[in-house]
Scaffold this motif. Structure first.
Motif, PDB file in Angstrom:
ATOM      1  N   GLU A  69      -4.680  -5.074  -2.921  1.00 50.89           N
ATOM      2  CA  GLU A  69      -3.731  -4.974  -3.964  1.00 50.89           C
ATOM      3  C   GLU A  69      -4.219  -3.890  -5.093  1.00 50.89           C
ATOM      4  N   LEU A  70      -5.664  -3.921  -5.318  1.00 51.38           N
ATOM      5  CA  LEU A  70      -6.003  -2.803  -6.115  1.00 51.38           C
ATOM      6  C   LEU A  70      -6.082  -1.276  -5.703  1.00 51.38           C
ATOM      7  N   ARG A  71      -6.046  -1.110  -4.241  1.00 45.73           N
ATOM      8  CA  ARG A  71      -5.842   0.243  -3.542  1.00 45.73           C
ATOM      9  C   ARG A  71      -4.936   0.007  -2.614  1.00 45.73           C
ATOM     10  N   PRO A  72      -3.612  -0.112  -2.622  1.00 46.77           N
ATOM     11  CA  PRO A  72      -2.820  -0.318  -1.740  1.00 46.77           C
ATOM     12  C   PRO A  72      -2.235   0.632  -1.172  1.00 46.77           C
ATOM     13  N   SER A  73      -1.506   0.714  -0.096  1.00 44.37           N
ATOM     14  CA  SER A  73      -0.993   1.673   0.754  1.00 44.37           C
ATOM     15  C   SER A  73      -0.345   2.985   0.183  1.00 44.37           C
ATOM     16  N   ASP A  74      -0.187   3.066  -1.286  1.00 44.98           N
ATOM     17  CA  ASP A  74       0.487   4.282  -1.757  1.00 44.98           C
ATOM     18  C   ASP A  74      -0.589   5.075  -2.095  1.00 44.98           C
ATOM     19  N   GLY A  75      -2.064   4.904  -1.905  1.00 43.05           N
ATOM     20  CA  GLY A  75      -3.141   5.760  -2.081  1.00 43.05           C
ATOM     21  C   GLY A  75      -3.612   5.675  -3.400  1.00 43.05           C
ATOM     22  N   ASN A  76      -3.136   4.913  -4.487  1.00 41.72           N
ATOM     23  CA  ASN A  76      -3.544   4.844  -5.859  1.00 41.72           C
ATOM     24  C   ASN A  76      -4.394   3.585  -5.886  1.00 41.72           C
ATOM     25  N   TYR A  77      -5.154   3.806  -6.977  1.00 43.14           N
ATOM     26  CA  TYR A  77      -6.012   2.638  -7.508  1.00 43.14           C
ATOM     27  C   TYR A  77      -5.451   2.162  -8.847  1.00 43.14           C
ATOM     28  N   TYR A  78      -5.173   0.811  -8.693  1.00 47.78           N
ATOM     29  CA  TYR A  78      -4.759  -0.008  -9.878  1.00 47.78           C
ATOM     30  C   TYR A  78      -5.592  -0.937 -10.333  1.00 47.78           C
ATOM     31  N   GLY A  79      -6.506  -0.263 -11.078  1.00 43.07           N
ATOM     32  CA  GLY A  79      -7.832  -0.939 -11.898  1.00 43.07           C
ATOM     33  C   GLY A  79      -7.414  -1.789 -12.945  1.00 43.07           C
ATOM     34  N   ASP A  80      -6.051  -1.737 -13.691  1.00 39.87           N
ATOM     35  CA  ASP A  80      -5.380  -2.419 -14.803  1.00 39.87           C
ATOM     36  C   ASP A  80      -4.714  -3.709 -14.184  1.00 39.87           C
ATOM     37  N   LEU A  81      -4.930  -4.087 -12.970  1.00 39.64           N
ATOM     38  CA  LEU A  81      -4.302  -5.441 -12.475  1.00 39.64           C
ATOM     39  C   LEU A  81      -5.149  -6.578 -13.092  1.00 39.64           C
ATOM     40  N   LEU A  82      -4.530  -7.642 -13.422  1.00 39.96           N
ATOM     41  CA  LEU A  82      -5.155  -8.671 -14.029  1.00 39.96           C
ATOM     42  C   LEU A  82      -5.128  -9.877 -13.126  1.00 39.96           C
ATOM     43  N   ALA A  83      -6.001 -10.818 -13.219  1.00 41.70           N
ATOM     44  CA  ALA A  83      -5.939 -12.041 -12.348  1.00 41.70           C
ATOM     45  C   ALA A  83      -4.877 -12.834 -12.556  1.00 41.70           C
ATOM     46  N   GLU A  84      -4.535 -13.484 -11.411  1.00 44.84           N
ATOM     47  CA  GLU A  84      -3.490 -14.788 -11.723  1.00 44.84           C
ATOM     48  C   GLU A  84      -4.205 -15.856 -12.138  1.00 44.84           C
ATOM     49  N   TYR A  85      -3.507 -16.643 -12.850  1.00 48.89           N
ATOM     50  CA  TYR A  85      -4.015 -17.998 -13.261  1.00 48.89           C
ATOM     51  C   TYR A  85      -3.175 -18.954 -13.668  1.00 48.89           C
TER      52      TYR A  85
END
Length: 302
Positions: free
Chosen positions: A77-93
């Motif tokens: 999910e942080l580095r998916p198949s579109d090749g970008n890095y999504y470091g702003d993703l937050l944890a689910e809780y």
């Protein structure tokens, strides 16, 4: 993680648990010369769990559970198949509250487990697709996941008889009217929409038969209701009914055991899709599954 359990008399059982979770990431794109590491840390999250069980009878119990859950974004999910890095993703809780009753009655021939729950998820991670069809993930505000789950199993035979050794009927049902809450993407507000990719109803029932000679039959039917394929709820996958029948013979010997079997999948020849691509670009949601098909095999254990 730590847990403590306390029993009061023969009726009450109390359980308390506590865990602390922390996760850190370091990311660097090696194809970008001179680029440095990007660090991300999900700070420690305390997740408690409390449970109470009360024995109504020797074989029937009622229970209640309150627990907080935590799930950081996965690497895919942080580095998916579109090749970008999504470091702003937050944890689910979120907090989950559950109450139910379970046990055995009718001389232990009827087994059951019925539960109702309410789970409020924050920072829900949902899947999206770009114009090229590659996936990426975003936080979707929150979701309300309230539902009911039930399982029942009845032993038509308690003991082996002259021909049958097992004859069971069973059924399970899930009611899942999940909804988005406080979910807005740009100028579009999806709050109140049905949760993408989740069917409202799932009902599975089956029959298990086994003879004293080693022959057996397993039959089941799965009904899954329609489910939304987009956050906007403007496309739905149709409901489907899957039926499977499996016949076989197994035998134990001194040198080992073997199992020979054959069966039919999708006996009703339904048109359906498994593994739908939700929020897919160009409305490419479906992954068609096989129609009526047959299988057979042999298992040997030495």
């Amino acid at each position: 993680f730590s847990q403590i359990q306390y029993t009061l008399g023969e009726k009450w059982n109390f359980t308390g648990g506590l865990s602390i979770n922390n996760q850190s990431y370091r990311y660097k794109r090696l194809t970008d010369p001179g680029s440095g590491y990007v660090d991300k840390s999900i700070h420690a999250i305390v997740t408690p769990r409390l449970a109470v069980l009360y024995r109504l009878t020797k074989d029937v119990s009622a229970y209640m559970v309150a627990a907080k859950g935590f799930s950081p974004p996965a690497l895919a999910e942080l580095r998916p198949s579109d090749g970008n890095y999504y470091g702003d993703l937050l944890a689910e809780y979120g907090w989950n509250y559950e109450a139910g009753i379970k046990g055995e009655i009718m001389n232990q021939r009827l087994q059951f487990d019925i539960a109702a729950y309410s789970f409020k998820l924050q920072n829900a991670i949902v899947r999206r697709n770009n114009a090229a069809g590659a996936e990426y993930f975003v936080n979707a505000g929150g979701t309300k996941q309230k539902g009911v789950e039930a399982l029942i199993k009845y032993q038509l035979l308690k003991k082996a008889e002259s021909f049958f050794s097992v004859l069971n009927l069973w059924s399970s049902y899930s009611y899942q009217p999940y909804r988005f809450e406080n979910y807005q993407q740009a100028a579009i507000n999806y709050s109140g929409n049905e949760l993408t990719g989740v069917p409202r109803n799932i009902w599975i029932s089956g029959l298990d038969i086994e003879t004293v000679k080693g022959f057996y039959l397993d039959a089941s039917i799965n009904y899954t209701s329609s489910l939304p394929l987009t956050d906007a709820n403007d496309a739905y996958a149709e409901a489907y009914r899957l039926m499977q029948v499996k016949l076989g013979y197994h035998c134990k010997q001194k040198r080992g055991q073997f199992n020979i079997f054959a069966g039919i999948d999708n006996l009703l020849n339904e048109n359906y899709s498994l593994g739908n691509d939700i929020n897919a670009a160009g409305k490419r949601y479906y992954n068609p599954s096989a129609g009526r098909n047959f299988f057979a095999g042999i298992q040997l254990r030495i």
